[in-house]
Design an enzyme around this catalytic site. Structure first.
Site, PDB file in Angstrom:
ATOM      1  N   HIS A 149      45.522  35.226  37.669  1.00 30.41           N
ATOM      2  CA  HIS A 149      45.976  36.450  37.017  1.00 30.41           C
ATOM      3  C   HIS A 149      46.433  36.149  35.585  1.00 30.41           C
ATOM      4  CE1 HIS A 149      46.069  38.159  41.086  1.00 30.41           C
ATOM      5  NE2 HIS A 149      46.062  39.333  40.498  1.00 30.41           N
ATOM      6  N   LYS A 153      51.939  38.101  34.542  1.00 29.42           N
ATOM      7  CA  LYS A 153      52.278  38.442  35.925  1.00 29.42           C
ATOM      8  C   LYS A 153      53.501  37.653  36.379  1.00 29.42           C
ATOM      9  CE  LYS A 153      50.256  39.100  40.516  1.00 29.42           C
ATOM     10  NZ  LYS A 153      50.779  40.475  40.601  1.00 29.42           N
TER      11      LYS A 153
END
Length: 259
Positions: A149, A153
């Site tokens: 990600h 995040k």
């Protein structure tokens, strides 16, 4: 009749995506948007109710479905506010701990609440077919998972990775917390037969990649889901909002209920 929605965190990455898609959907009406205290300026162009206090906003948007992709603590607080006003809630927030999940489940007994760590159709189809693959391959195949990600995040592993890994464990009849391995370092010895490794990578602007590995004798199978755009998750959340608007309280709904 169009489903009314209230988008939380309207200036954030996901919030802005939700706002744009909701405005373009003829089956939805953007009834209101909410931001953190002191951050709601500049949203007047949306021509809907705007506030930085959800408690003050909801009386002006009765019955509207709230869509929340904020943060765990904020989500729990928002769900409690929603319960006071009777507004259903769709939750896409990840990283809720067991205590926070318990609070959400309690609210769901008296308010329609929908929660999914990943709103994409593809991931939720995977959750249905992975158990068949696991059972067909049998116990000789070691199962691992890697997720990637963007660098912003905050939770790890991702909520989607945890859901997928739990799905794999259940298909083997294992308790996930007993077989999970979220980090390997140093001289750790041979890999146990009953183990699922989940590895986390962070960097750049990756929306979300998840790969499940099945390591067998003489071969390897990889199953990968890549999200190319946040539109995938936002579209799923808005689809859930339309569906939730006609549901009754009594359980914490998930994507499987829609399918």
């Amino acid at each position: 009749m169009a489903t009314k929605v209230v988008i939380l965190g309207a200036k954030g990455r996901m919030g802005a995506t939700l706002v744009n898609l909701a405005r373009a959907d003829e089956e939805l009406e953007l009834a209101g948007v909410c931001e953190r205290p002191g951050h709601s300026d500049g949203l007047e162009y949306l021509h809907c109710e705007v506030d930085d206090d959800l408690d003050a906003l909801l009386p002006r948007t009765p019955g509207a479905v709230i869509v929340d992709f904020t943060a765990p603590a904020a989500t729990v607080a928002n769900v409690k506010v929603a319960a006071r006003h009777g507004n259903p809630v769709v939750i896409g927030t990840t990283g809720l701990n067991p205590e926070q999940m318990g609070e959400v489940r309690t609210v769901a007994e008296s308010l329609p609440v929908f929660l999914a760590p990943n709103m994409s159709v593809g991931v939720n189809v995977l959750l249905k077919i992975l158990p068949e693959l696991v059972k067909a391959l049998g116990p000789d195949y070691d199962m691992e998972l890697a997720e990637i990600h963007h660098r912003m995040k905050k939770d790890a592993p991702s909520g989607t990775a945890l859901k997928l890994a739990q799905c794999l464990a259940e298909a083997r009849g294992w308790e996930y917390d007993e077989v999970k391995q979220h980090c390997r370092d140093g001289i750790i010895g041979e890999r146990p037969r009953e183990e699922i490794g989940v590895q986390t990578l962070r960097g750049g602007d990756v929306v979300g990649d998840h790969t499940m590995y099945f390591f067998g004798p003489g071969e390897r199978i990889e199953v990968t889901h890549r999200a190319h755009s946040r539109d995938t998750f936002a579209s799923g959340a808005l689809r859930a909002a339309k569906w939730l608007s006609s549901q009754k309280p009594g359980k914490l709904y998930a994507m499987a209920d829609i399918f």
